[in-house]
Design a protein around this motif. Structure first.
Motif, short mmCIF file in Angstrom:
data_model
loop_
_atom_site.label_atom_id
_atom_site.label_comp_id
_atom_site.label_asym_id
_atom_site.label_seq_id
_atom_site.Cartn_x
_atom_site.Cartn_y
_atom_site.Cartn_z
N GLN A 16 0.66 -1.17 -0.10
CA GLN A 16 -0.39 0.03 0.03
C GLN A 16 1.20 1.35 -0.32
N GLU A 17 1.84 1.28 0.02
CA GLU A 17 3.10 2.55 0.69
C GLU A 17 3.76 2.69 -0.45
N GLY A 18 3.54 1.41 -1.86
CA GLY A 18 3.50 1.64 -2.93
C GLY A 18 5.00 0.71 -3.12
N ARG A 19 5.80 0.34 -2.25
CA ARG A 19 7.42 -0.38 -2.65
C ARG A 19 7.21 -0.82 -4.06
N ALA A 20 8.68 -1.10 -4.44
CA ALA A 20 8.83 -1.24 -6.02
C ALA A 20 7.84 -0.98 -7.17
N SER A 21 6.65 -0.26 -6.61
CA SER A 21 5.48 0.68 -7.64
C SER A 21 4.55 -0.78 -7.81
N ALA A 22 4.81 -1.72 -6.85
CA ALA A 22 3.58 -2.95 -6.56
C ALA A 22 2.46 -2.70 -7.05
N ASN A 23 1.53 -1.20 -6.30
CA ASN A 23 0.43 -1.33 -6.20
C ASN A 23 0.09 -0.52 -7.57
N ALA A 24 0.53 -0.18 -8.33
CA ALA A 24 0.53 0.22 -9.65
C ALA A 24 0.22 -0.32 -10.76
N GLU A 25 0.94 -1.52 -10.53
CA GLU A 25 1.18 -2.72 -11.94
C GLU A 25 -0.16 -4.09 -11.57
N PHE A 26 -0.22 -4.32 -10.23
CA PHE A 26 -1.31 -5.79 -9.40
C PHE A 26 -2.10 -5.27 -8.62
N ASP A 27 -3.34 -6.33 -8.68
CA ASP A 27 -3.94 -6.27 -7.64
C ASP A 27 -3.70 -7.53 -6.65
N LEU A 28 -3.65 -6.71 -5.24
CA LEU A 28 -3.40 -8.05 -4.44
C LEU A 28 -4.50 -8.88 -3.35
N TYR A 29 -4.28 -9.70 -3.60
CA TYR A 29 -4.89 -10.79 -3.31
C TYR A 29 -4.90 -11.66 -2.15
N LEU A 30 -5.71 -12.26 -0.75
CA LEU A 30 -4.66 -12.96 0.17
C LEU A 30 -6.02 -14.37 0.16
N TYR A 31 -4.80 -15.49 0.44
CA TYR A 31 -5.49 -16.63 0.83
C TYR A 31 -5.68 -17.10 2.10
N THR A 32 -6.47 -17.26 3.13
CA THR A 32 -6.56 -18.48 4.21
C THR A 32 -6.84 -19.98 4.48
N TYR A 33 -6.14 -19.99 5.08
CA TYR A 33 -7.07 -22.20 5.02
C TYR A 33 -6.36 -22.99 6.57
N ARG A 34 -7.29 -23.81 6.61
CA ARG A 34 -7.25 -24.65 7.52
C ARG A 34 -6.27 -24.79 7.94
N THR A 35 -4.77 -24.79 8.57
CA THR A 35 -3.76 -25.16 8.13
C THR A 35 -3.50 -26.67 9.27
N SER A 36 -4.31 -26.62 9.70
CA SER A 36 -4.79 -28.60 9.99
C SER A 36 -5.04 -29.45 9.94
N ASN A 37 -6.29 -29.21 8.65
CA ASN A 37 -6.58 -30.29 7.45
C ASN A 37 -5.26 -30.37 6.50
N SER A 38 -5.48 -31.87 5.93
CA SER A 38 -4.29 -32.17 4.97
C SER A 38 -3.68 -31.31 3.82
N ILE A 39 -2.97 -31.15 2.93
CA ILE A 39 -2.30 -30.24 1.84
C ILE A 39 -2.92 -30.38 0.73
N LEU A 40 -3.56 -31.92 0.96
CA LEU A 40 -3.97 -32.93 -0.84
C LEU A 40 -5.60 -32.24 -0.78
N VAL A 41 -6.14 -31.65 0.79
CA VAL A 41 -7.68 -31.31 0.47
C VAL A 41 -7.35 -29.87 0.57
N ASN A 42 -6.09 -29.17 0.97
CA ASN A 42 -6.59 -27.88 0.97
C ASN A 42 -6.30 -27.61 -0.34
N GLY A 43 -5.03 -28.27 -1.03
CA GLY A 43 -4.86 -27.77 -2.16
C GLY A 43 -5.91 -28.07 -3.43
#
Length: 367
Positions: free
Chosen positions: A128-155
């Protein structure tokens, strides 16, 4: 012969997913995680196992840059309501979360957002502070999940989330810390499905050949690790972070094996999928440069066991996938948490420089 081998690995990988997704999920996960006082919650979680509803413990948010470093929950917008633009997309996915257990109630939005902040707050501030001009070129998304579940299921669920939120004309770049890199590898595996819009994955300290600290034969020899170890190996997701002796350049630990990672990594080799990955590894020059006692202690334990290069949790060779990814980059004197840009001071040069380097690698990639 090569085709037969590819088909065999594909078959085994599909069986592994099926075994975990059906037997483990229907019985063990339902018993441990899905039983609650709220019948509607039970039904939602059970239906998510069959792909009929999204898993309520996972979510993709779009991020609105603000003006304060005290990030507000209102800056996180459910992806369905986040305005689509012509910009390229970056998706951050976090790693293991020790604050959540299988038996916990369904994670509400406040907790989901806090899970993301715990890993990536500095990264979002830099964006958000424009480091490396990232916010000018990209939209940012963030993903969260229950990490105690299998990586196969989460994947598989991460795959479904990406598929439902982006189109083949989008350009999506995933930045994955720790366990998030393994979840991403499952999501992009040929056996899971096709995500042609994912152009590149940057892994930050991902245990692609596992970590000794999730390995019973390793932690059993060190009393300091007993509590952490029993928690990790006592969950499906945690046990799948375990170390494997299989893989290019691996140091051997007696009794260490991880069939899930072995089959996944072999599948990637057979289908030439490693070329979409850039692997970053933290390398502590000594065991005092980490910002917390935990990672410095982990560094000492790994060093004494023959792993002279690590971030205090993940050995260098594991993070670099044995040099089998498209590109491998060492980051000096960053512990495991710092490899997600998380330094005590957001203005720390290590955090700022790592963020810039990740954006630069994405920007300059051939994809």
């Amino acid at each position: 012969m090569f085709r037969v081998r590819r088909k065999f690995v594909s078959f085994i990988f599909s069986i592994l997913i099926g075994i975990v997704a059906f037997q483990s999920c229907i019985y063990d996960f339902y018993r441990k995680e899905f039983v609650s006082e709220d019948k509607k919650n039970d039904e939602a979680l059970l239906l998510s196992l069959f792909g009929l509803l999204p898993n309520p413990n996972q979510k993709l948010y779009g991020f609105y840059p603000g003006f304060s470093r005290s990030l507000s929950d209102s800056q996180f917008v459910t992806s369905e309501f986040f305005p689509k633009s012509s910009k390229k997309k970056i998706v951050f996915i976090h790693g293991w979360n020790p604050a959540e257990r299988d038996s916990d109630p369904i994670t509400n939005d406040e907790k989901k957002i806090q899970n993301i902040k715990n890993t990536f707050s500095n990264g979002m501030v830099h964006f958000q502070e424009g480091r490396a001009s990232a916010n000018a070129e990209f939209d940012l998304y963030l993903y969260t999940y229950r990490t105690s579940n299998s990586i196969l299921v989460n994947g598989r669920q991460f795959y479904g989330t990406l598929r439902s939120n982006f189109t083949d004309s989008d350009q999506v770049y995933i930045v994955a810390h720790s366990m998030g890199g393994l979840v991403t590898r499952v999501a992009l595996a040929s056996e899971t499905g096709s995500l042609p819009f994912v152009k590149l994955v940057v892994t930050l300290a991902s245990p692609q050949f596992g970590s000794p600290f999730a390995t019973p034969s390793f932690i059993g020899s060190n009393p300091f690790l007993n509590d952490l170890g029993s928690y990790l190996v006592g969950t499906q997701g945690g046990s799948e972070l375990g170390y494997t002796n299989q893989g290019s350049g691996q140091t051997v630990i007696s009794g260490a094996e991880n069939l899930v990672l072995d089959v996944l990594n072999q599948s990637y080799l057979n289908f030439n999928l490693n070329g979409k990955f850039i692997s970053f590894a933290g390398v502590m020059s000594n065991c005092t440069v980490g910002e917390t006692f935990y990672y410095n202690t982990g560094c000492n334990i790994l060093t004494n066991a023959g792993f002279t290069q690590s971030d205090g949790i993940v050995p260098r060779n594991s993070a670099r996938l044995g040099n089998l990814s498209y590109k491998q980059i060492d980051i000096a004197d960053c512990d495991h948490s710092m490899m997600a840009f998380q330094t005590t001071n957001p203005d720390n040069a290590k955090s700022l420089n790592l963020f810039t380097q990740v954006i630069t690698e994405i920007r300059n990639s051939p994809y």
